[in-house]
Design a protein around this motif. Structure first.
Motif, PDB file in Angstrom:
ATOM      1  N   GLN A 133       0.816  -1.214   0.000  1.00 17.62           N
ATOM      2  CA  GLN A 133       0.000   0.000   0.000  1.00 17.62           C
ATOM      3  C   GLN A 133       0.851   1.266   0.000  1.00 17.62           C
ATOM      4  O   GLN A 133       0.396   2.340  -0.403  1.00 17.62           O
ATOM      5  CB  GLN A 133      -0.935   0.002   1.206  1.00 17.62           C
ATOM      6  N   GLN A 134       2.127   1.137   0.426  1.00 17.38           N
ATOM      7  CA  GLN A 134       3.037   2.279   0.438  1.00 17.38           C
ATOM      8  C   GLN A 134       3.858   2.380  -0.847  1.00 17.38           C
ATOM      9  O   GLN A 134       4.851   3.093  -0.911  1.00 17.38           O
ATOM     10  CB  GLN A 134       3.997   2.183   1.641  1.00 17.38           C
ATOM     11  N   CYS A 135       3.431   1.659  -1.873  1.00 10.95           N
ATOM     12  CA  CYS A 135       4.117   1.663  -3.185  1.00 10.95           C
ATOM     13  C   CYS A 135       5.527   1.097  -3.089  1.00 10.95           C
ATOM     14  O   CYS A 135       6.415   1.466  -3.871  1.00 10.95           O
ATOM     15  CB  CYS A 135       4.178   3.063  -3.790  1.00 10.95           C
ATOM     16  N   LYS A 136       5.762   0.206  -2.135  1.00  5.71           N
ATOM     17  CA  LYS A 136       7.063  -0.435  -2.015  1.00  5.71           C
ATOM     18  C   LYS A 136       7.003  -1.823  -2.647  1.00  5.71           C
ATOM     19  O   LYS A 136       6.011  -2.536  -2.515  1.00  5.71           O
ATOM     20  CB  LYS A 136       7.501  -0.509  -0.555  1.00  5.71           C
ATOM     21  N   LEU A 137       8.087  -2.165  -3.318  1.00  5.73           N
ATOM     22  CA  LEU A 137       8.129  -3.400  -4.096  1.00  5.73           C
ATOM     23  C   LEU A 137       8.130  -4.631  -3.204  1.00  5.73           C
ATOM     24  O   LEU A 137       8.956  -4.764  -2.306  1.00  5.73           O
ATOM     25  CB  LEU A 137       9.367  -3.409  -4.998  1.00  5.73           C
ATOM     26  N   ILE A 138       7.197  -5.525  -3.446  1.00  2.00           N
ATOM     27  CA  ILE A 138       7.177  -6.832  -2.796  1.00  2.00           C
ATOM     28  C   ILE A 138       7.915  -7.853  -3.655  1.00  2.00           C
ATOM     29  O   ILE A 138       8.747  -8.620  -3.177  1.00  2.00           O
ATOM     30  CB  ILE A 138       5.723  -7.308  -2.569  1.00  2.00           C
ATOM     31  N   LYS A 139       7.625  -7.811  -4.945  1.00  2.00           N
ATOM     32  CA  LYS A 139       8.172  -8.833  -5.842  1.00  2.00           C
ATOM     33  C   LYS A 139       8.030  -8.359  -7.276  1.00  2.00           C
ATOM     34  O   LYS A 139       7.094  -7.646  -7.621  1.00  2.00           O
ATOM     35  CB  LYS A 139       7.371 -10.139  -5.646  1.00  2.00           C
ATOM     36  N   LYS A 140       8.992  -8.734  -8.111  1.00  2.00           N
ATOM     37  CA  LYS A 140       8.836  -8.529  -9.545  1.00  2.00           C
ATOM     38  C   LYS A 140       9.022  -9.871 -10.234  1.00  2.00           C
ATOM     39  O   LYS A 140       9.828 -10.695  -9.795  1.00  2.00           O
ATOM     40  CB  LYS A 140       9.812  -7.490 -10.096  1.00  2.00           C
ATOM     41  N   MET A 141       8.273 -10.097 -11.296  1.00  5.37           N
ATOM     42  CA  MET A 141       8.354 -11.398 -11.958  1.00  5.37           C
ATOM     43  C   MET A 141       8.015 -11.264 -13.434  1.00  5.37           C
ATOM     44  O   MET A 141       7.230 -10.407 -13.842  1.00  5.37           O
ATOM     45  CB  MET A 141       7.385 -12.383 -11.304  1.00  5.37           C
ATOM     46  N   ARG A 142       8.643 -12.109 -14.233  1.00  4.32           N
ATOM     47  CA  ARG A 142       8.338 -12.127 -15.657  1.00  4.32           C
ATOM     48  C   ARG A 142       7.086 -12.939 -15.887  1.00  4.32           C
ATOM     49  O   ARG A 142       6.976 -14.071 -15.430  1.00  4.32           O
ATOM     50  CB  ARG A 142       9.511 -12.730 -16.443  1.00  4.32           C
ATOM     51  N   LEU A 143       6.146 -12.357 -16.599  1.00  2.54           N
ATOM     52  CA  LEU A 143       4.902 -13.048 -16.904  1.00  2.54           C
ATOM     53  C   LEU A 143       4.972 -13.825 -18.201  1.00  2.54           C
ATOM     54  O   LEU A 143       4.371 -14.885 -18.339  1.00  2.54           O
ATOM     55  CB  LEU A 143       3.746 -12.040 -16.997  1.00  2.54           C
ATOM     56  N   SER A 144       5.681 -13.290 -19.197  1.00  3.86           N
ATOM     57  CA  SER A 144       5.720 -13.970 -20.493  1.00  3.86           C
ATOM     58  C   SER A 144       6.874 -13.461 -21.335  1.00  3.86           C
ATOM     59  O   SER A 144       7.402 -12.371 -21.119  1.00  3.86           O
ATOM     60  CB  SER A 144       4.399 -13.767 -21.250  1.00  3.86           C
ATOM     61  N   HIS A 145       7.251 -14.297 -22.271  1.00  3.21           N
ATOM     62  CA  HIS A 145       8.279 -13.963 -23.255  1.00  3.21           C
ATOM     63  C   HIS A 145       7.678 -14.241 -24.621  1.00  3.21           C
ATOM     64  O   HIS A 145       7.237 -15.357 -24.894  1.00  3.21           O
ATOM     65  CB  HIS A 145       9.524 -14.831 -23.032  1.00  3.21           C
ATOM     66  N   GLY A 146       7.625 -13.213 -25.451  1.00  3.83           N
ATOM     67  CA  GLY A 146       6.909 -13.363 -26.716  1.00  3.83           C
ATOM     68  C   GLY A 146       7.794 -13.262 -27.928  1.00  3.83           C
ATOM     69  O   GLY A 146       8.996 -13.518 -27.876  1.00  3.83           O
ATOM     70  N   GLY A 147       7.192 -12.871 -29.028  1.00  2.00           N
ATOM     71  CA  GLY A 147       7.905 -12.782 -30.286  1.00  2.00           C
ATOM     72  C   GLY A 147       8.486 -11.403 -30.494  1.00  2.00           C
ATOM     73  O   GLY A 147       8.722 -10.647 -29.562  1.00  2.00           O
ATOM     74  N   LEU A 148       8.696 -11.064 -31.749  1.00  2.00           N
ATOM     75  CA  LEU A 148       9.310  -9.790 -32.077  1.00  2.00           C
ATOM     76  C   LEU A 148       8.345  -8.622 -31.916  1.00  2.00           C
ATOM     77  O   LEU A 148       8.758  -7.484 -31.730  1.00  2.00           O
ATOM     78  CB  LEU A 148       9.845  -9.815 -33.518  1.00  2.00           C
ATOM     79  N   THR A 149       7.053  -8.877 -32.017  1.00  2.00           N
ATOM     80  CA  THR A 149       6.101  -7.776 -32.055  1.00  2.00           C
ATOM     81  C   THR A 149       5.096  -7.775 -30.917  1.00  2.00           C
ATOM     82  O   THR A 149       4.480  -6.756 -30.656  1.00  2.00           O
ATOM     83  CB  THR A 149       5.308  -7.808 -33.379  1.00  2.00           C
ATOM     84  N   GLN A 150       4.911  -8.901 -30.225  1.00  2.00           N
ATOM     85  CA  GLN A 150       3.935  -8.897 -29.141  1.00  2.00           C
ATOM     86  C   GLN A 150       4.204 -10.038 -28.181  1.00  2.00           C
ATOM     87  O   GLN A 150       4.910 -10.983 -28.479  1.00  2.00           O
ATOM     88  CB  GLN A 150       2.509  -9.007 -29.675  1.00  2.00           C
ATOM     89  N   THR A 151       3.666  -9.921 -26.995  1.00  2.00           N
ATOM     90  CA  THR A 151       3.761 -10.970 -25.997  1.00  2.00           C
ATOM     91  C   THR A 151       2.378 -11.201 -25.406  1.00  2.00           C
ATOM     92  O   THR A 151       1.565 -10.280 -25.352  1.00  2.00           O
ATOM     93  CB  THR A 151       4.762 -10.596 -24.884  1.00  2.00           C
ATOM     94  N   MET A 152       2.112 -12.406 -25.001  1.00  2.00           N
ATOM     95  CA  MET A 152       0.804 -12.762 -24.464  1.00  2.00           C
ATOM     96  C   MET A 152       0.879 -12.803 -22.944  1.00  2.00           C
ATOM     97  O   MET A 152       1.835 -13.317 -22.368  1.00  2.00           O
ATOM     98  CB  MET A 152       0.361 -14.117 -25.002  1.00  2.00           C
ATOM     99  N   VAL A 153      -0.126 -12.266 -22.287  1.00  2.00           N
ATOM    100  CA  VAL A 153      -0.189 -12.255 -20.834  1.00  2.00           C
ATOM    101  C   VAL A 153      -1.472 -12.948 -20.396  1.00  2.00           C
ATOM    102  O   VAL A 153      -2.559 -12.595 -20.853  1.00  2.00           O
ATOM    103  CB  VAL A 153      -0.166 -10.817 -20.284  1.00  2.00           C
ATOM    104  N   ASP A 154      -1.329 -13.935 -19.508  1.00  2.00           N
ATOM    105  CA  ASP A 154      -2.490 -14.610 -18.930  1.00  2.00           C
ATOM    106  C   ASP A 154      -2.921 -13.812 -17.704  1.00  2.00           C
ATOM    107  O   ASP A 154      -2.226 -13.806 -16.672  1.00  2.00           O
ATOM    108  CB  ASP A 154      -2.124 -16.046 -18.544  1.00  2.00           C
ATOM    109  N   VAL A 155      -4.031 -13.111 -17.814  1.00  2.00           N
ATOM    110  CA  VAL A 155      -4.485 -12.236 -16.732  1.00  2.00           C
ATOM    111  C   VAL A 155      -4.795 -13.029 -15.466  1.00  2.00           C
ATOM    112  O   VAL A 155      -4.632 -12.539 -14.351  1.00  2.00           O
ATOM    113  CB  VAL A 155      -5.715 -11.422 -17.191  1.00  2.00           C
ATOM    114  N   ARG A 156      -5.197 -14.289 -15.606  1.00  2.00           N
ATOM    115  CA  ARG A 156      -5.492 -15.111 -14.432  1.00  2.00           C
ATOM    116  C   ARG A 156      -4.238 -15.329 -13.598  1.00  2.00           C
ATOM    117  O   ARG A 156      -4.290 -15.289 -12.359  1.00  2.00           O
ATOM    118  CB  ARG A 156      -6.063 -16.456 -14.878  1.00  2.00           C
ATOM    119  N   ILE A 157      -3.105 -15.562 -14.270  1.00  2.00           N
ATOM    120  CA  ILE A 157      -1.838 -15.739 -13.547  1.00  2.00           C
ATOM    121  C   ILE A 157      -1.447 -14.454 -12.850  1.00  2.00           C
ATOM    122  O   ILE A 157      -0.988 -14.457 -11.700  1.00  2.00           O
ATOM    123  CB  ILE A 157      -0.735 -16.201 -14.523  1.00  2.00           C
TER     124      ILE A 157
END
Length: 225
Positions: A133-157
């Motif tokens: 809530q204080q805008c402090k980082l808890i965790k960062k993570m890669r969601l997806s790795h895509g092609g040259l023009t776009q990447t897909m993100v699973d919103v459920r994950i």
């Protein structure tokens, strides 16, 4: 009985994986480190014996010498050194201050954090930043790795990871290998889908950044979030 003959839920490693380190006794934690006991006693039983000769006190255990620990049958130089190394790490941890979490309350701060990760990639990647809530980082993570023009993100994950981390705020970041800062139609649709999912789960979707080497586009700064 050897540890590998115990019920699976009672084995120290499996117990720690299931319940967390705090659920284990000192002897069980030390048993994980030394790995094995003797033909007549498990690693846990061996560590219980070692601890009992230290008044079941880790500070007292840490003051013992390698030679003193090797006096116990089943404790060779490698195990003695491992035990004392663990005690030393515990002592050093107590001497250090808790690391201050990075505060990410601006698009510039988010960009500075993520630019080294994304600036040189030749394919799109999407990253999720989970904040308290204080805008402090808890965790960062890669969601997806895509092609040259776009990447897909699973919103459920994305939502699941936010809930598991007890995050309050989330930020989505991805790169444009082309160097273009103009959001694509897919970028806009993704932003809309994430916003709807976060609203439903009482999460605050505070920004979506498109990052290139040297510049960025912020949906929040542009008044689109």
């Amino acid at each position: 009985m050897k540890i590998n003959e115990w019920a699976k839920e009672d084995r120290p490693r499996e117990k720690m994986e299931r319940l967390g380190a705090e659920a284990l006794s000192n002897a069980e934690l030390l048993a994980i480190l030394i790995g094995s006991g003797t033909p007549n006693e498990s690693a846990v039983e061996l560590m219980q014996k070692v601890l009992s000769q230290s008044n079941n006190n880790l500070n007292t255990l840490g003051k013992k010498s390698i030679k003193e620990l090797m006096a116990f049958k089943g404790v060779g130089p490698a195990k003695a050194i491992t035990i004392l190394a663990a005690c030393e790490l515990g002592k050093r941890r107590q001497q250090e201050l808790a690391e201050e979490r990075l505060r990410l309350d601006s698009s510039q701060g988010i960009y500075q954090l993520m630019r080294p990760t994304l600036q040189d990639l030749d394919a799109e990647e999407a990253w999720l930043l989970l904040l308290n809530q204080q805008c402090k980082l808890i965790k960062k993570m890669r969601l997806s790795h895509g092609g040259l023009t776009q990447t897909m993100v699973d919103v459920r994950i994305l939502v699941r990871e936010a809930l598991l981390a007890n995050a309050t705020l989330i930020v989505l970041c991805h790169n444009h290998p082309s160097g273009s800062l103009h959001p694509s139609r897919e970028d806009d649709h993704l932003t809309e889908r994430v916003k709807k999912a976060c609203d439903l789960m009482s999460l605050h979707f505070i920004d979506h950044l498109i990052i290139t080497d040297g510049a960025y586009y912020s949906y929040r700064d542009e008044g689109r979030l």
